[in-house]
Scaffold this motif. Sequence first.
Motif, mmCIF file in Angstrom:
data_model
loop_
_atom_site.group_PDB
_atom_site.id
_atom_site.type_symbol
_atom_site.label_atom_id
_atom_site.label_comp_id
_atom_site.label_asym_id
_atom_site.label_seq_id
_atom_site.Cartn_x
_atom_site.Cartn_y
_atom_site.Cartn_z
ATOM 1 N N VAL A 1 0.831 -1.205 0.000
ATOM 2 C CA VAL A 1 0.000 0.000 0.000
ATOM 3 C C VAL A 1 0.862 1.251 0.000
ATOM 4 O O VAL A 1 0.605 2.206 -0.752
ATOM 5 C CB VAL A 1 -0.958 -0.018 1.212
ATOM 6 C CG1 VAL A 1 -1.689 1.315 1.327
ATOM 7 C CG2 VAL A 1 -1.950 -1.158 1.093
ATOM 8 N N TYR A 2 1.912 1.257 0.844
ATOM 9 C CA TYR A 2 2.790 2.421 0.882
ATOM 10 C C TYR A 2 3.533 2.609 -0.442
ATOM 11 O O TYR A 2 3.776 3.737 -0.888
ATOM 12 C CB TYR A 2 3.789 2.281 2.029
ATOM 13 C CG TYR A 2 3.166 2.382 3.398
ATOM 14 C CD1 TYR A 2 2.093 3.237 3.623
ATOM 15 C CD2 TYR A 2 3.628 1.610 4.468
ATOM 16 C CE1 TYR A 2 1.500 3.325 4.875
ATOM 17 C CE2 TYR A 2 3.046 1.691 5.718
ATOM 18 C CZ TYR A 2 1.980 2.554 5.914
ATOM 19 O OH TYR A 2 1.396 2.642 7.154
ATOM 20 N N GLY A 3 3.871 1.493 -1.089
ATOM 21 C CA GLY A 3 4.549 1.605 -2.381
ATOM 22 C C GLY A 3 3.642 2.149 -3.472
ATOM 23 O O GLY A 3 4.063 2.963 -4.305
ATOM 24 N N ALA B 1 7.339 7.208 -6.031
ATOM 25 C CA ALA B 1 8.071 6.301 -6.922
ATOM 26 C C ALA B 1 7.135 5.505 -7.814
ATOM 27 O O ALA B 1 7.507 5.108 -8.924
ATOM 28 C CB ALA B 1 8.941 5.353 -6.101
ATOM 29 N N PHE B 2 5.924 5.253 -7.347
ATOM 30 C CA PHE B 2 4.941 4.570 -8.183
ATOM 31 C C PHE B 2 4.089 5.558 -8.971
ATOM 32 O O PHE B 2 3.694 5.270 -10.102
ATOM 33 C CB PHE B 2 4.043 3.700 -7.294
ATOM 34 C CG PHE B 2 2.947 2.998 -8.045
ATOM 35 C CD1 PHE B 2 3.191 1.819 -8.720
ATOM 36 C CD2 PHE B 2 1.653 3.527 -8.082
ATOM 37 C CE1 PHE B 2 2.178 1.171 -9.412
ATOM 38 C CE2 PHE B 2 0.641 2.891 -8.760
ATOM 39 C CZ PHE B 2 0.902 1.704 -9.429
ATOM 40 N N ALA B 3 3.786 6.708 -8.384
ATOM 41 C CA ALA B 3 2.877 7.655 -9.020
ATOM 42 C C ALA B 3 3.462 8.240 -10.295
ATOM 43 O O ALA B 3 2.763 8.403 -11.301
ATOM 44 C CB ALA B 3 2.515 8.768 -8.041
ATOM 45 N N VAL B 4 4.757 8.576 -10.282
ATOM 46 C CA VAL B 4 5.371 9.213 -11.461
ATOM 47 C C VAL B 4 5.402 8.265 -12.659
ATOM 48 O O VAL B 4 4.957 8.630 -13.757
ATOM 49 C CB VAL B 4 6.770 9.737 -11.108
ATOM 50 C CG1 VAL B 4 7.468 10.270 -12.360
ATOM 51 C CG2 VAL B 4 6.678 10.844 -10.056
ATOM 52 N N PRO B 5 5.925 7.017 -12.531
ATOM 53 C CA PRO B 5 5.856 6.112 -13.706
ATOM 54 C C PRO B 5 4.428 5.803 -14.139
ATOM 55 O O PRO B 5 4.157 5.680 -15.341
ATOM 56 C CB PRO B 5 6.575 4.851 -13.208
ATOM 57 C CG PRO B 5 7.421 5.299 -12.081
ATOM 58 C CD PRO B 5 6.654 6.394 -11.428
ATOM 59 N N PHE B 6 3.524 5.664 -13.172
ATOM 60 C CA PHE B 6 2.126 5.400 -13.531
ATOM 61 C C PHE B 6 1.544 6.557 -14.338
ATOM 62 O O PHE B 6 0.834 6.338 -15.334
ATOM 63 C CB PHE B 6 1.318 5.166 -12.255
ATOM 64 C CG PHE B 6 -0.139 4.894 -12.506
ATOM 65 C CD1 PHE B 6 -0.564 3.661 -12.971
ATOM 66 C CD2 PHE B 6 -1.086 5.885 -12.270
ATOM 67 C CE1 PHE B 6 -1.904 3.420 -13.202
ATOM 68 C CE2 PHE B 6 -2.426 5.652 -12.508
ATOM 69 C CZ PHE B 6 -2.841 4.415 -12.969
ATOM 70 N N PHE B 7 1.852 7.778 -13.931
ATOM 71 C CA PHE B 7 1.371 8.939 -14.671
ATOM 72 C C PHE B 7 1.963 8.980 -16.080
ATOM 73 O O PHE B 7 1.267 9.312 -17.048
ATOM 74 C CB PHE B 7 1.726 10.207 -13.899
ATOM 75 C CG PHE B 7 1.316 11.477 -14.590
ATOM 76 C CD1 PHE B 7 -0.017 11.869 -14.627
ATOM 77 C CD2 PHE B 7 2.261 12.276 -15.221
ATOM 78 C CE1 PHE B 7 -0.395 13.042 -15.271
ATOM 79 C CE2 PHE B 7 1.896 13.442 -15.869
ATOM 80 C CZ PHE B 7 0.567 13.825 -15.888
#
Length: 728
Positions: A659-661, A666-672
């Motif tokens: 959940v924290y990841g 670090a997850f939001a930028v590649p996902f965007f």
Amino acid sequence: MSEAGARALPPARRSGQPFAHPESLSLDSSFFSSPPVNFLQELPSYRSIARRRTTIPSRDKQSGTLLKPTDSYSSQLEGRITENLNSQSIRKYALNISEKRRLRNIQETQMKYLSEWDQWKRYSSKSWKRFIGKAREMTTHLELWRKDIRSIEGKFGTGIQSYFSFLRFLVLLNLVIFLIIFMLVLLPVLLTKYNITNSTFVLIPSKDTDVQCTVYPISSSGLIYFYSYVIDLLSGTGFLEETCLFYGHYTIDGVKFQNFTYDLPLAYLLSTIAYLALSLLWIVKRSVEGFKINLIRSEEHFQSYCNKIFAGWDFCITNRSMADLKHSSLRYELRADLEEERIRQKIAERTSEETIRIYSLRLFLNCIVLAVLAACFYAIYRATIFSQEHMKKEIDKMVFGENLLILYLPSIVITLANFITPMIFAKIIHYEDYSPGFEIRLTILRCVFMRLATICVLVFTLGSKITSCDNYSCELCGYNQKLYPCWETQVGQEMYKLMIFDLIIILAVTLFVDFPRKLLVTYCSSWKLIQCWGQQEFAIPDNVLGIVYGQTICWIGAFFSPLLPAIATLKFIIIFYVKEMSLLYTCRPSPRQFRASNSNFFFLLVLLIGLCLAIIPLTISMARIPSSKACGPFTNFNTTWEVVPKTVSTFPSSLQSLVYGVTSEAFAVPFFMIICLIMFYFIALAGAHKRVVVQLREQLSLESRDKRYLIQKLTEAQRDMKNRLDYQ
């Protein structure tokens, strides 16, 4: 030279094209008296054939040209169907009835050569499709207000029908929202309260909170007088304040069942997120469907006209009354098309001086609109401040009318602003000289900004009063505990008052304004004042904004008053029947027609704007404003959102890391970035499809030129043959 290159030539004799001598043409004598065929290019059928071709083109891989659906195509299609019987339904192919019957016979003949398993799958698939079709047909008969809405469409056009369809959608939406809140919040509480299940309440554990912050006095002196019941019913105070209607009633930490403990604070927050997400997805889904229809219908106005003339009739209609309704609906659509075409022609014929004059006038009128909006916002701000400062007086110190006026002062000012400004905007829009469709949309935009902004002004004024004070309680509790001991309930009461007062105004205007106006126009038509006043016109922008305004109140208030969606459902049902009676007996159709295909999408777009504006104050109240320490399920949390990290902390360590990841940068930028790439891909794909559509249209245009060229040659041959016979 290839066939495509030959078609690109101008309408003259193409190189290498054989032309038969007139003497070798075997023509019937009936052709000799045929008139010239130049009129064919003026016929709508000729132009529609050039735009909508019912045949299926297939690409010749070797020559790159389009093959016409001749016998070779039929043979290819027949081979394709016989090879794979389950590929597509025959009805999807653009063939005539005889060809479809022949192919269906071929399919049935080939069935006996299949295995039993394949035959069973084939019959099962056909039976399932037949069952789905019958089920969909049955659900259409169970559709809410189907007969009433179709009757309105035939009598008043699809524009007014779209309003009642939109109202039906809001009834279903609020009903689903209420069911979500009922299942997640109300049902566990009611099961425990009335001992239906073997469960008990889990009280909120005590925390290091000052006693001053937990004081929640509920006045009971209002029950002494009879009129206080009316005040409590209209304002949500008194006996209603202690019921499950408002946030303060749910001051428990959970419900303990035999095998688990139900976390009520988490369920309360999840219900809010669930109904907001459901509303967003449902509105977007309906908006996308309406946008596709709008894109198809607005592609070319002549194509829309041909669809209504040649393909607009429903040949399944057998009832005389339904045929009359369909005929009336088509007539209204054609009147709307002609009205918009007249406006476009008028705009095209404007001179430069007229254009400068109209744009200068529009600039001046928009300045007046901004001034009206600013005055309304300031009036709402002052009324809210005055009401909040004087609402804590004892009831016995005020008379009935004064008490009710103080409680309802913000609602009265907002309702007056919402009632007066649409009339001002309707008068202004007539001088701006827009098309009927754009006139409706611009009026709705102005009114929606007015109505929704008034709610935001009220909510943010309350928020500023809640978080600011001059005494020590703000630093101790984080909010103005003296004036707002349970501020969530009091915000819910304001939303409740707006909802009830809006319904009262709608009923009062219909009963005491519209019906008397109809009687005066009917029986006192000789009076000049009555003639100038005229019969009531069903104003679509004002009515649409009225229900969008009520729905926005419901979205904001459902967190502070969980039963507000149920009240909104009953309110919209009452509004449907009241507006239907008012439309049938007191109103007249609008003299300026407009197309409803754009309106359905635009209504949902306005509703989506209302949802976005409702999410803003809810997010701020849940994440920024401290929760009340005297009531509600979040008394042990600084803010409402803190229940989420507390729940995540109870997860296993591996799930916590996941959940924290997911929620980290670090997850939001590649996902965007991935979402942007996918979006750019679909944009490029849409552009490629658009270019293909343009090329196909050009090819259709070339084919129409070829037909015209052949018809001209045939006419010349007929004329030469007739001259030769006359000479002989």
